[in-house]
Write a protein that holds these residues in place. Structure first.
Motif, PDB file in Angstrom:
ATOM      1  N   GLY A 149      -2.319  -1.553  -3.642  1.00  0.00           N
ATOM      2  CA  GLY A 149      -1.500  -0.816  -2.662  1.00  0.00           C
ATOM      3  C   GLY A 149      -1.128  -1.327  -1.495  1.00  0.00           C
ATOM      4  N   GLY A 150      -0.599  -0.776  -0.618  1.00  0.00           N
ATOM      5  CA  GLY A 150      -0.045  -1.246   0.739  1.00  0.00           C
ATOM      6  C   GLY A 150       1.150  -0.704   1.259  1.00  0.00           C
ATOM      7  N   LEU A 151       1.457  -1.157   2.451  1.00  0.00           N
ATOM      8  CA  LEU A 151       2.740  -0.564   3.349  1.00  0.00           C
ATOM      9  C   LEU A 151       3.711  -1.119   2.549  1.00  0.00           C
ATOM     10  CD1 LEU A 151       4.327   0.701   5.509  1.00  0.00           C
ATOM     11  CD2 LEU A 151       3.598  -1.000   6.705  1.00  0.00           C
ATOM     12  N   ARG A 152       4.820  -0.350   1.835  1.00  0.00           N
ATOM     13  CA  ARG A 152       5.798  -0.906   1.234  1.00  0.00           C
ATOM     14  C   ARG A 152       7.272  -1.060   1.797  1.00  0.00           C
ATOM     15  NH1 ARG A 152       2.820  -2.984  -1.520  1.00  0.00           N
ATOM     16  NH2 ARG A 152       2.016  -2.052  -3.414  1.00  0.00           N
ATOM     17  N   LYS A 153       7.626  -0.073   2.823  1.00  0.00           N
ATOM     18  CA  LYS A 153       8.832   0.091   3.239  1.00  0.00           C
ATOM     19  C   LYS A 153       8.519   0.629   4.541  1.00  0.00           C
ATOM     20  CE  LYS A 153      13.115   1.866   2.217  1.00  0.00           C
ATOM     21  NZ  LYS A 153      13.779   2.907   1.410  1.00  0.00           N
ATOM     22  N   ILE A 154       9.498   0.326   5.698  1.00  0.00           N
ATOM     23  CA  ILE A 154       9.588   0.995   7.059  1.00  0.00           C
ATOM     24  C   ILE A 154      10.749   1.383   7.432  1.00  0.00           C
ATOM     25  CG2 ILE A 154       8.807   0.790   9.308  1.00  0.00           C
ATOM     26  CD1 ILE A 154       7.049  -1.761   8.629  1.00  0.00           C
ATOM     27  N   SER A 155      11.195   2.650   7.804  1.00  0.00           N
ATOM     28  CA  SER A 155      12.553   2.779   7.860  1.00  0.00           C
ATOM     29  C   SER A 155      12.516   3.872   9.371  1.00  0.00           C
ATOM     30  CB  SER A 155      13.181   3.911   7.110  1.00  0.00           C
ATOM     31  OG  SER A 155      12.539   3.794   5.788  1.00  0.00           O
ATOM     32  N   GLU A 161      18.302  17.491  17.096  1.00  0.00           N
ATOM     33  CA  GLU A 161      17.366  17.930  18.322  1.00  0.00           C
ATOM     34  C   GLU A 161      16.407  16.960  18.950  1.00  0.00           C
ATOM     35  OE1 GLU A 161      15.591  21.774  17.300  1.00  0.00           O
ATOM     36  OE2 GLU A 161      17.208  22.154  15.879  1.00  0.00           O
ATOM     37  N   GLY A 162      16.895  15.908  18.977  1.00  0.00           N
ATOM     38  CA  GLY A 162      16.204  14.874  19.633  1.00  0.00           C
ATOM     39  C   GLY A 162      14.931  14.266  18.927  1.00  0.00           C
ATOM     40  N   PHE A 163      14.730  14.565  17.796  1.00  0.00           N
ATOM     41  CA  PHE A 163      13.484  14.133  17.062  1.00  0.00           C
ATOM     42  C   PHE A 163      13.835  12.642  16.416  1.00  0.00           C
ATOM     43  CE2 PHE A 163      12.624  18.735  16.706  1.00  0.00           C
ATOM     44  CZ  PHE A 163      11.489  18.644  17.420  1.00  0.00           C
ATOM     45  N   ALA A 164      12.977  11.881  16.245  1.00  0.00           N
ATOM     46  CA  ALA A 164      13.115  10.725  15.390  1.00  0.00           C
ATOM     47  C   ALA A 164      12.015  10.341  15.021  1.00  0.00           C
ATOM     48  CB  ALA A 164      13.860   9.497  16.250  1.00  0.00           C
ATOM     49  N   GLN A 165      11.956   9.512  13.766  1.00  0.00           N
ATOM     50  CA  GLN A 165      10.648   9.158  13.218  1.00  0.00           C
ATOM     51  C   GLN A 165      10.555   7.756  12.513  1.00  0.00           C
ATOM     52  OE1 GLN A 165      12.493  12.046  11.749  1.00  0.00           O
ATOM     53  NE2 GLN A 165      12.453  11.580   9.502  1.00  0.00           N
ATOM     54  N   ILE A 166       9.552   7.244  12.490  1.00  0.00           N
ATOM     55  CA  ILE A 166       9.428   6.034  11.751  1.00  0.00           C
ATOM     56  C   ILE A 166       8.692   6.430  10.460  1.00  0.00           C
ATOM     57  CG2 ILE A 166       8.357   3.829  11.590  1.00  0.00           C
ATOM     58  CD1 ILE A 166       7.994   4.117  14.687  1.00  0.00           C
ATOM     59  N   ASP A 167       9.388   6.249   9.246  1.00  0.00           N
ATOM     60  CA  ASP A 167       8.801   6.745   7.915  1.00  0.00           C
ATOM     61  C   ASP A 167       8.202   5.301   7.242  1.00  0.00           C
ATOM     62  OD1 ASP A 167       9.794   8.920   8.456  1.00  0.00           O
ATOM     63  OD2 ASP A 167      11.385   9.095   6.944  1.00  0.00           O
ATOM     64  N   LEU A 168       6.870   5.655   6.917  1.00  0.00           N
ATOM     65  CA  LEU A 168       6.347   4.349   6.311  1.00  0.00           C
ATOM     66  C   LEU A 168       6.042   4.769   4.720  1.00  0.00           C
ATOM     67  CD1 LEU A 168       3.274   3.839   8.711  1.00  0.00           C
ATOM     68  CD2 LEU A 168       5.373   2.900   8.905  1.00  0.00           C
ATOM     69  N   LEU A 169       6.641   3.771   4.193  1.00  0.00           N
ATOM     70  CA  LEU A 169       6.290   4.206   2.500  1.00  0.00           C
ATOM     71  C   LEU A 169       5.017   3.319   2.021  1.00  0.00           C
ATOM     72  CD1 LEU A 169       7.287   5.572  -0.093  1.00  0.00           C
ATOM     73  CD2 LEU A 169       8.479   3.404  -0.737  1.00  0.00           C
ATOM     74  N   ILE A 170       4.018   4.196   1.759  1.00  0.00           N
ATOM     75  CA  ILE A 170       2.832   3.367   1.533  1.00  0.00           C
ATOM     76  C   ILE A 170       2.310   3.866  -0.107  1.00  0.00           C
ATOM     77  CG2 ILE A 170       0.038   3.540   2.134  1.00  0.00           C
ATOM     78  CD1 ILE A 170       1.236   4.368   4.819  1.00  0.00           C
ATOM     79  N   ASP A 171       1.964   2.717  -0.674  1.00  0.00           N
ATOM     80  CA  ASP A 171       1.531   2.754  -2.102  1.00  0.00           C
ATOM     81  C   ASP A 171       0.063   2.940  -1.929  1.00  0.00           C
ATOM     82  OD1 ASP A 171       0.507   2.305  -4.739  1.00  0.00           O
ATOM     83  OD2 ASP A 171       1.740   0.590  -4.779  1.00  0.00           O
ATOM     84  N   PRO A 172      -0.677   3.965  -2.256  1.00  0.00           N
ATOM     85  CA  PRO A 172      -2.145   4.255  -2.346  1.00  0.00           C
ATOM     86  C   PRO A 172      -2.885   3.793  -3.421  1.00  0.00           C
ATOM     87  CG  PRO A 172      -1.133   6.360  -3.022  1.00  0.00           C
ATOM     88  CD  PRO A 172       0.030   5.154  -2.960  1.00  0.00           C
ATOM     89  N   GLY A 173      -2.431   2.602  -4.297  1.00  0.00           N
ATOM     90  CA  GLY A 173      -2.927   2.388  -5.458  1.00  0.00           C
ATOM     91  C   GLY A 173      -3.168   3.394  -6.537  1.00  0.00           C
ATOM     92  N   ASP A 174      -4.456   3.372  -6.943  1.00  0.00           N
ATOM     93  CA  ASP A 174      -4.559   4.609  -7.957  1.00  0.00           C
ATOM     94  C   ASP A 174      -5.338   5.762  -7.371  1.00  0.00           C
ATOM     95  OD1 ASP A 174      -3.864   4.215 -10.703  1.00  0.00           O
ATOM     96  OD2 ASP A 174      -5.326   2.532 -10.832  1.00  0.00           O
ATOM     97  N   ALA A 175      -5.293   5.872  -6.210  1.00  0.00           N
ATOM     98  CA  ALA A 175      -5.686   7.026  -5.296  1.00  0.00           C
ATOM     99  C   ALA A 175      -4.851   7.965  -5.062  1.00  0.00           C
ATOM    100  CB  ALA A 175      -6.403   6.677  -3.954  1.00  0.00           C
ATOM    101  N   MET A 176      -4.942   9.291  -4.847  1.00  0.00           N
ATOM    102  CA  MET A 176      -3.950  10.228  -4.401  1.00  0.00           C
ATOM    103  C   MET A 176      -3.269   9.699  -3.260  1.00  0.00           C
ATOM    104  SD  MET A 176      -3.810  12.849  -2.279  1.00  0.00           S
ATOM    105  CE  MET A 176      -2.218  13.033  -1.798  1.00  0.00           C
ATOM    106  N   GLY A 177      -4.414   9.433  -2.267  1.00  0.00           N
ATOM    107  CA  GLY A 177      -4.043   8.364  -1.132  1.00  0.00           C
ATOM    108  C   GLY A 177      -3.855   8.999   0.376  1.00  0.00           C
ATOM    109  N   ALA A 178      -4.140  10.714   0.375  1.00  0.00           N
ATOM    110  CA  ALA A 178      -4.188  11.201   1.780  1.00  0.00           C
ATOM    111  C   ALA A 178      -4.768  10.520   2.792  1.00  0.00           C
ATOM    112  CB  ALA A 178      -4.545  12.708   1.575  1.00  0.00           C
TER     113      ALA A 178
END
Ligand code: MEV
Length: 422
Positions: A149-155, A161-178
C-alpha cells in the motif's frame, strides 16, 4: 445424496470436516466454545456486557470465476440464505458468476476553512512540499508499503464557501484501511497546518465515498432455469427485467429493491468481520436520481438467457481490525479459501446479485410470502422441538391453517404426530 440444506447442523459440520473445509479447532468455535471469548470482546468495545449472536449459515451452490464456494452469511432474516443459494444454483447451471474488481485506494480529506485568494498559496505549498508530504505519510505507517500500500496521489481542491481540501488517495493494501488512512491523514494535516501560517485546519478524515473501490459481477441464467409451476422461463425473465426497470424509475421501489441486494451483501460482509456501516455508506453514496440501484437486468435473446450485472462500491478488507480479531470472521474467510481483498469484493458483489435475482423472481411470480411463511413455519416447528424427520409434517400442519400458526399450535401438532406414531 442428502442435500446440504436438508442436513442437521451437526451433520453439516461433520460434512464440512470430512471435506476438509474446517478443522477440529473450527468445530469447537462453531459448536461448544463461546465464539467470542470475553477476553477478546471486552477489549473491542466500551462497557461490554455480553455478545449478541446471530445465526451463521452457508449460502450454497456459488460458482464464482470457476471456483465452487459456500459463502458464509451472518443474518437474522430466515429467507436470506435460502434465497441466495437458490439463485446461485440457477446461475451455476449457466457457468456461474464472472467478476472484475477495481481497487486503487481510499480518499482522505484534509479540510481548511476561510480560504479565498490564498487557495493558490495552498496549492503552491502542496506542490513544493510533495516529497516531504510523501515522506511524512510513509513515516506515519512504515509497514504499509511493505504490504503493497501507500500514498498514491495528492490533489488540492477548492470547494464552495471558502472551504478547500488536500485529498490524499491512499492504498491500504489488503486491509479495509480506516485506521491506516486516518492516521496518515492526521499526520499529514498537522505537517501542513504547522507550515501554513493563518490557514485554519478544520479536520482530517477518510471519505466513505469510495468510488475507487468497485466490484462488478455478471450472472447469466438460461430461460429453462427460471420457470415456476405456473409460468414459463421466458415470461419469468421478461417480468424480472420489467421489475428491475421499475426500480430504476421509482424511488419508492428502488429503496426496497436495494434492500433485497443489501440482504445478501450485509450478511456476507458481517460474516467476514467487515464494517457493514462503511459498506452501506459507500454503496448508497454512489446512487443518485440518474442511478437508483447497483444492478441491471437484460435479456440475451440469442442465447435465451436472462443477464444480470452488479456494479457497486465495496470497500472491504481481508486482513486487520475485527477481521483478524473475531474467530468467526477468520473462519468465514477460511471457508472462502482465504481470498485476498479483490477476490472477496467479487464474492460479496455476487451474493448481492444473487439475492436480487431471488427476490425479483419470487415477486414477479408467486410473491415472497409463500417462501417466507414456509421458513417461518419451519422455525416454529423447530422451536417446538420437532426432529428433522418430523419437520415436514408439522410444517404441513401449520401451512394448512396459516392464520393460527404459532408456537403453541406447532407444539400441539407435534404432540398429535407423536401420539399417532406410538
Ligand atoms: C425482503 O427482505 C427483501 C425484498 O423486499 C426485496 C425486494 O423487494 O426486492 C423481497
Amino acid at each position: 445424496m442428502t442435500k446440504f440444506y436438508e442436513l442437521s447442523t451437526a451433520d453439516r459440520l461433520a460434512q464440512l470436516r470430512t471435506e476438509g473445509a474446517i478443522e477440529d479447532d473450527d468445530l469447537r468455535i462453531l459448536s461448544d466454545e463461546p465464539a467470542l471469548p470475553t477476553a477478546v470482546a471486552a477489549n473491542m468495545v466500551e462497557n461490554q456486557i455480553g455478545n449478541f449472536p446471530v445465526p451463521l449459515g452457508l449460502a450454497d451452490h456459488f460458482v464464482i470465476d470457476g471456483e465452487k464456494l459456500r459463502v458464509p452469511m451472518a443474518v437474522e432474516e430466515p429467507s436470506v440464505i435460502a434465497a441466495a443459494s437458490n439463485a446461485a444454483h440457477r446461475i451455476a447451471r449457466a457457468g456461474g458468476f464472472r467478476t472484475s474488481v477495481h481497487r486503487d485506494g481510499i480518499t482522505a480529506q484534509i479540510v481548511f476553512t476561510g480560504i479565498a485568494e490564498d487557495f493558490e498559496v495552498l496549492r503552491t505549498f502542496v506542490h513544493e512540499h510533495e516529497v516531504e508530504i510523501r515522506k511524512v505519510a510513509r513515516d506515519a505507517h512504515p509497514s504499509l508499503e511493505t504490504h503493497g500500500g501507500g500514498l498514491r496521489k495528492i490533489s488540492v481542491v477548492k470547494s464552495a464557501e471558502g472551504f478547500a481540501q488536500i485529498d490524499l488517495l491512499i492504498d491500504p493494501g489488503d486491509a479495509m484501511g480506516a485506521n491506516v488512512v486516518n492516521t496518515i491523514a492526521e499526520v499529514v494535516a498537522r505537517y501542513c497546518a504547522d507550515r501554513l501560517d493563518g490557514f485554519d485546519l478544520l479536520m482530517a478524515i477518510l471519505s466513505n465515498d469510495t468510488e475507487n473501490q468497485r466490484a462488478r459481477s455478471e450472472a447469466r441464467i438460461d430461460f429453462d432455469n427460471l420457470p415456476t409451476r405456473d409460468m414459463d422461463g421466458v415470461e419469468v425473465a421478461r417480468r424480472i427485467v420489467a421489475a428491475a426497470r421499475f426500480a430504476e424509475i421509482s424511488p419508492l421501489r428502488a429503496a426496497t429493491h436495494n434492500k433485497g441486494i443489501m440482504n445478501g451483501i450485509n450478511a456476507a460482509v458481517l460474516a467476514t468481520g467487515n464494517d457493514t456501516r462503511n459498506i452501506n455508506a459507500a454503496a448508497y453514496a454512489d446512487l443518485n436520481e440518474q442511478r437508483r440501484t447497483w444492478t441491471k437486468w437484460t435479456i440475451d435473446e440469442e442465447r435465451c438467457q436472462l443477464v444480470g450485472r452488479i456494479d457497486i462500491s465495496l470497500p472491504l478488507g481481508s486482513v486487520g481490525g475485527a477481521i483478524s480479531t473475531l474467530p468467526m470472521a477468520k473462519l468465514s474467510l477460511k471457508l472462502l479459501h482465504n481470498p485476498d481483498t479483490e477476490r472477496l469484493m467479487g464474492i460479496v458483489a455476487s451474493v448481492g446479485l444473487a439475492s436480487n435475482l431471488s427476490a425479483m423472481r419470487a415477486l414477479v411470480t408467486r410473491g415472497i410470502q409463500e417462501g417466507h411463511m414456509n421458513l417461518q413455519f419451519k422455525s416454529l416447528a423447530m422451536s417446538a422441538g420437532a426432529r428433522p424427520e418430523e419437520l415436514e409434517r408439522v410444517v404441513a400442519g401449520l401451512r394448512a391453517d396459516p392464520a393460527h400458526a404459532s408456537l403453541e399450535t406447532a407444539a400441539n401438532l407435534l404432540t398429535q404426530l407423536r401420539n399417532t406414531l406410538k
